[in-house]
Write an enzyme that holds these catalytic residues in place. Structure first.
Site, PDB file in Angstrom:
ATOM      1  CD  GLU A 273      83.979 110.509  37.611  1.00 58.51           C
ATOM      2  OE1 GLU A 273      83.937 110.629  38.845  1.00 58.51           O
ATOM      3  OE2 GLU A 273      82.960 110.453  36.894  1.00 58.51           O
ATOM      4  N   PRO A 274      87.533 109.295  32.618  1.00 54.23           N
ATOM      5  CG  PRO A 274      89.699 109.150  31.715  1.00 54.23           C
ATOM      6  CD  PRO A 274      88.923 109.719  32.885  1.00 54.23           C
ATOM      7  N   GLY A 275      86.340 106.622  30.609  1.00 54.91           N
ATOM      8  CA  GLY A 275      86.159 105.172  30.563  1.00 54.91           C
ATOM      9  C   GLY A 275      86.398 104.668  29.154  1.00 54.91           C
ATOM     10  NE  ARG A 276      81.721 105.464  24.819  1.00 55.63           N
ATOM     11  CZ  ARG A 276      80.691 104.618  24.794  1.00 55.63           C
ATOM     12  NH1 ARG A 276      80.732 103.567  24.003  1.00 55.63           N
ATOM     13  NH2 ARG A 276      79.629 104.831  25.527  1.00 55.63           N
ATOM     14  NE  ARG A 312      79.104 100.104  23.108  1.00 53.29           N
ATOM     15  CZ  ARG A 312      79.132 100.773  21.983  1.00 53.29           C
ATOM     16  NH1 ARG A 312      79.574 100.197  20.882  1.00 53.29           N
ATOM     17  NH2 ARG A 312      78.751 102.030  21.927  1.00 53.29           N
ATOM     18  CE1 TYR A 316      73.555 101.738  25.749  1.00 56.53           C
ATOM     19  CE2 TYR A 316      75.522 100.558  25.051  1.00 56.53           C
ATOM     20  CZ  TYR A 316      74.725 101.061  26.054  1.00 56.53           C
ATOM     21  OH  TYR A 316      75.099 100.883  27.357  1.00 56.53           O
ATOM     22  CB  CYS A 344      66.328  82.155  20.042  1.00 56.82           C
ATOM     23  SG  CYS A 344      67.204  80.598  19.856  1.00 56.82           S
ATOM     24  CD  GLU A 345      65.647  87.684  22.331  1.00 53.42           C
ATOM     25  OE1 GLU A 345      64.891  88.538  21.813  1.00 53.42           O
ATOM     26  OE2 GLU A 345      65.399  87.111  23.395  1.00 53.42           O
ATOM     27  CE1 TYR A 373      80.470 101.907  30.130  1.00 56.36           C
ATOM     28  CE2 TYR A 373      81.536 102.987  28.282  1.00 56.36           C
ATOM     29  CZ  TYR A 373      81.177 102.980  29.608  1.00 56.36           C
ATOM     30  OH  TYR A 373      81.515 104.030  30.414  1.00 56.36           O
TER      31      TYR A 373
HETATM   32  C1  LIG Z   1      80.019 105.917  32.894  1.00 58.64           C
HETATM   33  C2  LIG Z   1      80.594 107.018  33.667  1.00 58.64           C
HETATM   34  C3  LIG Z   1      81.839 107.541  33.325  1.00 58.64           C
HETATM   35  C4  LIG Z   1      82.622 107.080  32.119  1.00 58.64           C
HETATM   36  O1  LIG Z   1      81.987 107.420  30.931  1.00 58.64           O
HETATM   37  P1  LIG Z   1      82.756 107.205  29.536  1.00 58.64           P
HETATM   38  O2  LIG Z   1      81.779 107.659  28.526  1.00 58.64           O
HETATM   39  O3  LIG Z   1      83.054 105.762  29.421  1.00 58.64           O
HETATM   40  O4  LIG Z   1      83.973 108.037  29.581  1.00 58.64           O
HETATM   41  C5  LIG Z   1      82.368 108.531  34.115  1.00 58.64           C
HETATM   42  N1  LIG Z   1      81.700 109.001  35.202  1.00 58.64           N
HETATM   43  C6  LIG Z   1      80.485 108.524  35.554  1.00 58.64           C
HETATM   44  C7  LIG Z   1      79.818 109.072  36.747  1.00 58.64           C
HETATM   45  C8  LIG Z   1      79.895 107.515  34.809  1.00 58.64           C
HETATM   46  O5  LIG Z   1      78.696 107.064  35.152  1.00 58.64           O
END
Ligand SMILES: *Cc1c(COP(=O)(O)O)cnc(C)c1O
Length: 431
Positions: A273-276, A312, A316, A344-345, A373
């Site tokens: 499950e890659p996202g970033r 971000r 973070y 205004c922060e 993100y």
């Molecule tokens: C957010 C998330 C991801 C993706 O995470 P990345 O750091 O963006 O790769 C994959 N699986 C689950 C369950 C998540 O909550």
């Protein structure tokens, strides 16, 4: 390789000058590179080509239809965490058979939506959730394919707000409760236990936490099999980090080799499950300098993007490289400035004491690594307009999310009857 580079003295995205897009779209705007998305996906897919893996892109990183569709056209499935994301995935053309539904608080209505769509699996994070899913599936005469998300209690060595695999995090079923959870899952109507899921955090820059988590997962798989459960699918989550500044994240092939070494012998189908990793360095935020304010102790570069566009840094303490769109002379002197937005922060700060070549009001800046993100966390705080999004591809570009006008934002509110006829007239527009 970056797809955002200086050419002919100008920052370009796949050969399109960002300044040209700014003229048409106005600032701030997000710009995504189709080639960068494609390269990131293909690198990931190639690293896992010898393994039985389904790549489910984690939509929450960037859920623009054009981004999802670019990735699914290459073969990606989707990891969704809400009915809204499920709908986005389906609308972009992701096959239901490649959609995984994660998240710690799925409602019965969201479960029903997933079941009706016929998704691949639900990643269940607690026993109350499992029982609800059982009831919802049984009532619809369906079977939910389920992986139980186990919290392996390992430290991902990442920012506390994006660490998810420690016992004190809200995610997953406690490792020690996994056997009892599987025993109950096997007995529940409407539930078809398929395997185990984990996801230990985001922006990981080392492999050791993965090794620790995967090793625990392999042990648990053996235990559960000995208990009589057919564990045939393992979901390894996402989390692999990218380079924002000085980070040296693991190479994808080393990550894939680790998976093969520790998880491969179990003979399971894999979900990744890659996202970033797929989108983070495929996008930038382009903003224009409004003022340069010289103080006695600090100088502020005030830009027209703000924390509502990109939260971000505020959320973070995230680092984003910031580069002028007009290429500075190679010998240009830099000086330290704070780069801030108009909200205004005090948290509305993109960078503190950052060395920057000389900039003046009207100049454009590129805030790098803003493909994940970033736009998805946008808000209209201070009644600022949502940020438009553009995608470039091979010298061409298209607006993939337009900037709405103010009325579209204000019209989301409505007045109760008792406030309509107060004798005070209302005006639309400022003309
Ligand atoms: C957010 C998330 C991801 C993706 O995470 P990345 O750091 O963006 O790769 C994959 N699986 C689950 C369950 C998540 O909550």
């Amino acid at each position: 390789m970056s797809f955002f580079t200086y050419q002919d003295g100008q920052m370009q995205a796949e050969g399109v000058p960002l300044a040209r897009i700014a003229e048409q779209v106005g600032t701030p705007f997000y710009c995504y590179s189709s080639a960068a998305l494609t390269a990131a996906y293909q690198a990931f897919a190639a690293a896992f080509s010898g393994q039985p893996a389904t790549i489910c892109y984690a939509l929450k990183a960037n859920s623009n239809q054009a981004v999802i569709r670019t990735l699914t056209a290459l073969g990606a499935g989707a990891d969704v965490v809400s009915e809204g994301e499920l709908r986005r995935a389906l609308r972009a053309g992701v096959p239901a058979s490649k959609i995984v539904f994660a998240g710690v608080g799925k409602t019965a209505a969201e479960m029903a939506a997933g079941l009706d769509a016929g998704i691949l699996q639900f990643n269940v994070e607690s026993m109350p959730e499992l029982r609800t899913l059982s009831a919802v599936a049984a009532a619809r005469g369906r079977n939910a394919s389920v992986s139980l998300r186990i919290n392996p209690d390992v430290d991902a060595n990442t920012h506390a707000k994006i660490s998810t695999g420690k016992a004190e995090n809200k995610f997953g079923i406690e490792f020690g409760a996994a056997r009892a959870a599987f025993a109950e899952a096997a007995a529940l109507p409407g539930i078809e236990p398929a395997g185990i899921a984990l996801h230990i955090g985001s922006q990981l820059t080392g492999l050791e936490p993965y090794r620790a988590a995967f090793t625990r997962m392999a042990e648990l798989t053996a235990t559960l099999r000995a208990d009589g459960h057919a564990i045939r699918r393992l979901d390894l989550g996402g989390g692999l980090g990218i380079t924002y500044g000085e980070e040296r994240p693991p190479a994808i092939r080393d990550y894939a080799a680790l998976v093969k070494e520790v998880i491969g012998p179990l003979g399971c189908d894999l979900i990744l499950e890659p996202g970033r990793l797929l989108t983070g360095n495929a996008g930038v935020l382009v903003t224009r300098v409004i003022y340069v304010k010289e103080g006695t102790s600090r100088s502020f570069v005030i830009v027209d993007a703000a924390m509502n566009d990109l939260i971000r840094p505020a959320l973070y303490d995230a680092y984003h490289a910031i580069l002028p769109v007009a290429e500075p002379a190679s010998d240009a002197a830099t000086r330290r400035v704070d780069i801030v937005g108009p909200v205004c922060e005090s948290a509305d700060t993109f960078a503190t004491q950052r060395p920057l070549p000389p900039v003046a009001a009207g100049d454009l800046l590129t805030i790098c690594s803003a493909g994940a993100y970033s736009a998805v966390m946008g808000s209209t705080y201070n009644t600022r307009l949502p940020t438009p999004e553009v995608m470039v591809r091979g010298g061409d570009y298209a607006i993939v999310k337009a900037r709405p006008d103010y009325d579209a934002i204000i019209d989301q509110d409505s007045l109760p009857d008792w406030l309509v006829d107060t004798g005070v007239s209302r005006s639309r527009g400022v003309a």
